[in-house]
Design a protein around this motif. Sequence first.
Motif, PDB file in Angstrom:
ATOM      1  N   LEU A 111       1.004  -1.230   0.152  1.00  0.00           N
ATOM      2  CA  LEU A 111      -0.114  -0.020   0.068  1.00  0.00           C
ATOM      3  C   LEU A 111       0.887   1.204  -0.091  1.00  0.00           C
ATOM      4  CD1 LEU A 111      -2.716   1.181   0.352  1.00  0.00           C
ATOM      5  CD2 LEU A 111      -2.705   0.885   2.703  1.00  0.00           C
ATOM      6  N   LEU A 112       0.891   2.022  -1.309  1.00  0.00           N
ATOM      7  CA  LEU A 112       1.905   3.108  -1.137  1.00  0.00           C
ATOM      8  C   LEU A 112       1.245   4.201  -0.333  1.00  0.00           C
ATOM      9  CD1 LEU A 112       2.648   3.033  -5.073  1.00  0.00           C
ATOM     10  CD2 LEU A 112       3.966   1.970  -3.338  1.00  0.00           C
ATOM     11  N   PRO A 113       2.231   4.857   0.399  1.00  0.00           N
ATOM     12  CA  PRO A 113       1.534   5.882   1.213  1.00  0.00           C
ATOM     13  C   PRO A 113       0.487   6.862   0.557  1.00  0.00           C
ATOM     14  CG  PRO A 113       3.850   5.756   1.622  1.00  0.00           C
ATOM     15  CD  PRO A 113       3.560   4.785   0.555  1.00  0.00           C
ATOM     16  N   PRO A 114       1.044   7.412  -0.744  1.00  0.00           N
ATOM     17  CA  PRO A 114       0.054   8.160  -1.425  1.00  0.00           C
ATOM     18  C   PRO A 114      -1.408   7.724  -1.851  1.00  0.00           C
ATOM     19  CG  PRO A 114       2.016   8.217  -2.635  1.00  0.00           C
ATOM     20  CD  PRO A 114       1.954   7.187  -1.497  1.00  0.00           C
ATOM     21  N   MET A 115      -1.442   6.528  -1.665  1.00  0.00           N
ATOM     22  CA  MET A 115      -2.653   5.620  -2.237  1.00  0.00           C
ATOM     23  C   MET A 115      -3.326   5.065  -0.984  1.00  0.00           C
ATOM     24  SD  MET A 115      -2.698   5.980  -5.184  1.00  0.00           S
ATOM     25  CE  MET A 115      -3.864   5.060  -5.562  1.00  0.00           C
ATOM     26  N   ALA A 116      -2.967   5.457   0.139  1.00  0.00           N
ATOM     27  CA  ALA A 116      -3.639   4.986   1.318  1.00  0.00           C
ATOM     28  C   ALA A 116      -5.346   4.856   1.251  1.00  0.00           C
ATOM     29  CB  ALA A 116      -3.398   5.484   2.625  1.00  0.00           C
ATOM     30  N   ASP A 117      -5.934   6.047   0.826  1.00  0.00           N
ATOM     31  CA  ASP A 117      -7.350   6.245   0.696  1.00  0.00           C
ATOM     32  C   ASP A 117      -7.795   5.190  -0.164  1.00  0.00           C
ATOM     33  OD1 ASP A 117      -7.365   8.284   2.524  1.00  0.00           O
ATOM     34  OD2 ASP A 117      -7.331  10.046   1.138  1.00  0.00           O
ATOM     35  N   ALA A 118      -7.270   4.410  -1.196  1.00  0.00           N
ATOM     36  CA  ALA A 118      -7.720   3.405  -2.171  1.00  0.00           C
ATOM     37  C   ALA A 118      -7.973   2.075  -1.522  1.00  0.00           C
ATOM     38  CB  ALA A 118      -6.636   3.557  -3.437  1.00  0.00           C
ATOM     39  N   CYS A 119      -7.312   2.139  -0.244  1.00  0.00           N
ATOM     40  CA  CYS A 119      -7.311   0.789   0.487  1.00  0.00           C
ATOM     41  C   CYS A 119      -8.713   0.536   0.815  1.00  0.00           C
ATOM     42  CB  CYS A 119      -6.453   0.707   1.700  1.00  0.00           C
ATOM     43  SG  CYS A 119      -6.731  -0.722   2.734  1.00  0.00           S
ATOM     44  N   PRO A 120      -9.476  -0.534   0.464  1.00  0.00           N
ATOM     45  CA  PRO A 120     -10.841  -0.892   0.740  1.00  0.00           C
ATOM     46  C   PRO A 120     -10.743  -1.518   2.016  1.00  0.00           C
ATOM     47  CG  PRO A 120     -10.272  -2.520  -0.647  1.00  0.00           C
ATOM     48  CD  PRO A 120      -8.935  -1.599  -0.407  1.00  0.00           C
ATOM     49  N   LEU A 121     -10.243  -1.642   2.816  1.00  0.00           N
ATOM     50  CA  LEU A 121     -10.359  -1.965   4.213  1.00  0.00           C
ATOM     51  C   LEU A 121     -10.614  -0.754   5.176  1.00  0.00           C
ATOM     52  CD1 LEU A 121      -7.370  -4.522   4.569  1.00  0.00           C
ATOM     53  CD2 LEU A 121      -9.597  -4.944   3.806  1.00  0.00           C
ATOM     54  N   GLN A 122     -11.121  -0.983   6.341  1.00  0.00           N
ATOM     55  CA  GLN A 122     -11.169  -0.032   7.382  1.00  0.00           C
ATOM     56  C   GLN A 122      -9.899   0.813   7.537  1.00  0.00           C
ATOM     57  OE1 GLN A 122     -12.781  -1.891  10.460  1.00  0.00           O
ATOM     58  NE2 GLN A 122     -14.854  -2.091   9.697  1.00  0.00           N
TER      59      GLN A 122
END
Length: 359
Positions: A111-122
């Motif tokens: 999970l690249l830091p700039p993409m954290a919002d794309a993670c579907p987990l809580q």
Amino acid sequence: MDYKIALIRGDGIGPEVVGEAVKVLEAVGRRFGHTFSYEEVLMGGCATDAVGKSYPEGTAEKCKACDAVLLGAVGGPKWGSDRPAEERPETGLLAIRKDLGLYANLRPAKLLPPMADACPLQREIAQCGIDLMMVRELTGGLYFGKRDRYKTNDRGVEASDLLTYSELEIERIGRRAFELARLRRKKVSSVDKANVLETSRLWRSVMHRLAKEYSDVEYEDILVDNCAMQLVRDPAQFDVIVTENMFGDILSDEASMITGSIGLLPSASIGDSAPGLYEPIHGSAPDIAGQDKANPIATILSVAMMMRYSFQLPDEAAAIENAIDSVLAEGWRTADIASPGDQPIGTQKMGGLICEKLC
Ligand code: IPM
Ligand code: MG
């Protein structure tokens, strides 16, 4: 140094993403003083259309004459399961893995830091980070076992796929996993179904022998169904996951999904000798092919893996990875990873921005 790279551009978005990866190779060459030459290799649905076979004669030999292979993507609905085996792109994929001896498939899920919002987990789970390496056995098990289909007297037609693993096959993939773990956070989770399958019980006993040898690496057994659950419950617990072919196929898709951006994930398939094969884990995405919409980052990261694992060029690999991180940190997004309100950019623009950072 001079390096020769076989290019299998393939189908769908394959040619577009490989095109951007080649631009990046040229930029790396200029910056670090290497020259890359290319051998075009026809494989996949495009080969079926051109010569009637997805894996034309001489494909493996052409690749073996190179230092590494870069593959875009093969496949598409046009060459579906109603076609004879030699016309299906998947047949070529399995054949090249076997012919080049590519028994170790490395699929990082990060999970690249700039993409954290794309993670579907809580959010609380995502905050713990995801940085794991799936090591999938790639040339054995159900994928290459004897297949059969026959008529029975009382049960209609019956089909069977044989699952076989030898100590040799298990040991060599196990060693890869432990060696990789030594370069990372020193933990190996070996996935099996030893409560049911004999192949898994052999797998586990070989892994236990290796775990004693690599006693500086933390080791655990985990059943495949539990692993599928833990990947969404607490992915931060994993460093290196090692597993057999079929479990690895399934779990690596799951691992890629939890990073929220399949368009960002590369892979390497390697054996005991060159060439290794590098490819994005996404497919050929025929729905967006030829529209300059595809995300080239997974293929470009596959080039970084090529630098690291085939050419022993860690600085070049890091330069590519850093270039991608900065482009993403500046907010540039292709459509697949754009948030509402973002103005997505195209394949070529993304490739160009990454090249600029490498200059
Ligand atoms: C993959 C793919 C292939 C596989 C298919 C296309 C044969 O799903 O690389 O994971 O199952 O290995
Ligand atoms: Mg798969």
